[in-house]
Each structure stands twice: as structure tokens, then as C-alpha cells.
Write a protein that holds these residues in place. Structure first.
Motif, PDB file in Angstrom:
ATOM      1  N   HIS A  41      57.603 155.337 -68.523  1.00 57.07           N
ATOM      2  CA  HIS A  41      57.635 153.922 -68.878  1.00 57.07           C
ATOM      3  C   HIS A  41      56.336 153.676 -69.620  1.00 57.07           C
ATOM      4  N   GLU A  44      53.121 151.713 -68.571  1.00 60.19           N
ATOM      5  CA  GLU A  44      52.564 151.940 -67.228  1.00 60.19           C
ATOM      6  C   GLU A  44      51.445 152.979 -67.350  1.00 60.19           C
ATOM      7  N   ARG A  93      59.720 149.913 -71.159  1.00 59.38           N
ATOM      8  CA  ARG A  93      60.628 150.275 -70.063  1.00 59.38           C
ATOM      9  C   ARG A  93      62.037 150.617 -70.548  1.00 59.38           C
ATOM     10  N   HIS A 148      54.077 156.571 -62.288  1.00 65.12           N
ATOM     11  CA  HIS A 148      54.488 155.239 -62.748  1.00 65.12           C
ATOM     12  C   HIS A 148      53.588 154.198 -62.105  1.00 65.12           C
ATOM     13  N   CYS A 149      53.932 152.912 -62.337  1.00 61.43           N
ATOM     14  CA  CYS A 149      53.351 151.838 -61.549  1.00 61.43           C
ATOM     15  C   CYS A 149      54.375 150.729 -61.454  1.00 61.43           C
TER      16      CYS A 149
HETATM   17 ZN   LIG Z   1      57.982 153.074 -64.159  1.00 64.00          ZN
END
Ligand SMILES: [Zn+2]
Length: 352
Positions: A41, A44, A93, A148-149
Motif C-alpha cells: 500500500h 504506508e 491503496r 503495512h500500517c
Molecule cells: Zn496496508
């Protein structure tokens, strides 16, 4: 360390995507091989910051002969998403062309079918070529970490029960505040890796010792700071040492004592009406049933123009939205509870 490039032809003339891939060559044939990627993503970035400092440590280790297993690092896995800017904001995303989440629709193949990922790429979109190439690299490793975050969030991870509790060493090394135990039955990157790891032979394995596929959620999107990234890099180094991928005899991991919660126990708190969000509780807070979580101002200025959102049951607030306006049905929080909350949950990930 040597750097190669993954080169993906674009979907239109004159475009080519180039993804740096960093290799640290291990000195031991029996040590676990590691694959780490960040920013699938594309918006992120905590993982990109982490691996920047981790690579500094790994270069030092390489000079000392302390890299035992091969380590492959892709610090910024998704240049296609990084290049998507819409009205001044990165859309990292979802692929704008197909509206597909960059971390869904990874092909599910067995470990023996790994090389099929790179066969017959003609006619595939750049995004699908990227997904297949990343997955192919990951399936050459034993330990796979996808960094990720969340939006506003504590540090936690999605870990398939097939890798638990063995993977509690990662939770300890990174000082995670929660672990979400997943069923791995969707098409996220980590789940596609887990799918192959569980299918190494005729039968699907319930446990896969010595292997790991994990999505690490390194707090929230704005949690990108030097000290945080360095501490996380140190944590990941400690995990690599504990698994024997690097040599560091000083590393001793304590037992992980935080919550490890099945996805069925994650309460997705949603807005019952659209409105302006005023939170009363923050990430990291523990709540009791009926505690006030948020006030939604649904009709500003009206005498009865607000509604209260209260906790359905006791739990630990792992994430909340950073938006302060929410649409009807929009996600407000994820709360890790001590009992199942959503028996009708569809398999796989919590969000689209
Ligand atoms: Zn993510």
C-alpha cells in the motif's frame, strides 16, 4: 549488499516501473531465508522507514560475516500506487485503473507451482505482473514479512493461526500491543504466501514450523519518525537473530504477553448515521461494555442533533479512523474483545 531491479513494463507506451530489490547473501545454507517488503500500500511508509535503518544494520552485519540466511528486502514495493496522485493526494491503496486493492487478488498457488507465477505474463496488466513478481520472490523465502500500517493504530499484526504461537517471537521482538489471529482465507499478499506454505505437498498443513507469512501493521500512517523507525528496525533485527537469520548472541526475547485475538473477536465499530466524529476514547485504551466511544454530530445545532456510540462489550481499542467525518456504515474503530463478536464474519481480511 547488492541491488538489482525488478522491471515491470507499463500498460501504456513509454512507461516502465523499476523496483529496487536489495539482497544480503547468507553464509549458512541451513539458516532461514527472509523476504521483507514495505509500502505495498504505497501510502504506508512506516515500513519503508524501518527497512532503511534495518539495512544499515544489515550492511554492518554483512561486513562482520553475521548474515546467516539470504535476506531480500523490497523497501518500496509499489511504484504504481506511489505515482497515483488524485487531487493532490496519493492513492496508494487501490489501483485506480481496476479499483482493486493493491493487497488483494494475489494468485493462490501451491509452493510447487511457484514458477507458474512468472509464466505467460503476456496480456497481464502491470499491477498483476507486479503482484506475481513480488509473490514469486516471497515464495523463495522461509520468513516473509509484509510491512503495512493502519490509519490511527497501535502496533499489531495479522498472523495466520498456522504460524501461531511460533510467531509470538516476532510479536515480542517488535513489542506489539496486539496480535490478530487470522484464518488466512483471503487473497492478501501474506495470505497468498501462507496458502503456498500450507500446501507444500499433497495435504494442506495445519501448522508450518520454521516458516512465517505475516502482515505487520506498524501503527498509523502518520507514525513515521526517526526514533520509531530505528526502534522498529532494532526489533526486527532481534527477530532475525532469534530465528537464526543473522548472528547476534546478545539477543534474548522475552515471552509475548500481549493479547492474541481471533478475528471473530474483533469488533468493527461502525457509524449508525453520517456525521462529525468526536472521539472520547483513543487507541490503546481499554474499555468496558457501554463505555462512550464517540459522539457523532448528525444534525449540527439541533437539540437532539447527536448520537452516542458506545462499546458493545469490553475490549482494547487497536485502531480508529483519522477521518473526523464519517459516512453511514463507515468504520470508526477496531476493538479487540475477549469473546466472539461477529459470528457471521466472512473469511479473510477485515476490510476491503
Ligand atoms: Zn496496508
Amino acid at each position: 549488499m547488492n541491488i538489482s531491479e525488478l522491471i515491470i513494463p507499463g500498460d501504456t507506451p513509454g512507461i516502465e516501473w523499476r523496483i529496487p530489490v536489495l539482497h544480503f547473501v547468507g553464509t549458512s545454507a541451513t539458516a532461514p531465508k527472509v523476504y521483507i517488503q514495505a509500502a505495498l500500500h504505497a501510502n504506508e511508509l512506516p515500513g519503508t522507514a524501518l527497512v532503511h535503518y534495518l539495512c544499515e544494520r544489515l550492511r554492518g552485519a554483512e561486513a562482520e560475516g553475521a548474515i546467516l540466511g539470504d535476506i531480500v528486502v523490497v523497501p518500496q514495493a509499489n511504484p504504481i500506487g506511489a505515482a497515483q496522485s488524485h487531487f493532490g493526494e496519493m492513492q496508494g491503496r487501490f489501483d485506480l485503473a481496476s479499483r482493486t486493492n493493491f493487497n488483494r487478488d494475489f494468485p493462490l498457488v501451491t509452493l510447487a507451482e511457484r514458477d507458474s507465477l512468472l509464466a505467460d505474463l503476456g496480456g497481464q496488466t502491470a499491477v498483476n505482473r507486479l503482484k506475481r513478481s513480488l509473490l514469486h520472490m516471497a515464495l523463495g523465502a522461509d520468513l516473509v514479512l509484509d510491512l503495512h500500517c493502519d490509519d490511527e493504530s497501535v502496533q499489531y499484526a495479522y498472523i495466520d493461526e498456522a504460524f501461531w504461537p511460533e510467531a509470538s517471537d516476532l510479536a515480542s521482538a517488535l513489542a506489539m500491543e496486539a496480535v490478530f489471529l487470522s484464518d488466512g482465507e483471503s487473497t492478501a499478499f501474506e495470505e497468498a504466501v501462507g496458502y503456498a506454505f500450507k500446501r507444500q505437498g499433497e495435504e494442506k498443513l495445519a501448522r508450518v514450523p520454521g516458516r512465517l507469512a505475516v502482515t505487520v501493521e506498524l501503527r498509523g500512517r502518520r507514525d513515521v519518525y526517526p526514533d520509531m523507525a530505528k526502534a522498529d528496525a532494532h526489533g526486527l533485527w532481534r527477530f532475525l537473530a532469534a530465528r537464526g537469520a543473522v548472528r547476534d548472541e546478545t539477543v534474548r526475547l522475552a515471552d509475548y504477553t500481549g493479547p492474541a485475538v481471533p478475528l471473530d473477536n474483533i469488533e468493527m465499530v461502525r457509524a449508525v448515521e453520517p456525521g462529525t466524529v468526536l472521539f472520547h476514547k483513543d487507541i490503546g485504551d481499554t474499555v468496558e461494555a457501554d463505555d462512550l466511544l464517540a459522539t457523532l454530530i448528525t444534525e449540527p445545532g439541533a437539540a437532539d442533533g447527536s448520537v452516542e456510540i458506545r462499546a458493545a462489550r469490553a475490549g482494547f481499542i487497536a485502531t480508529r479512523t483519522s477521518d473526523r467525518f464519517v459516512r453511514s456504515g463507515g468504520d470508526l474503530m477496531k476493538i479487540a474483545c475477549g469473546e466472539p463478536t461477529r459470528l457471521g464474519r466472512k473469511p479473510g481480511t477485515l476490510e476491503d
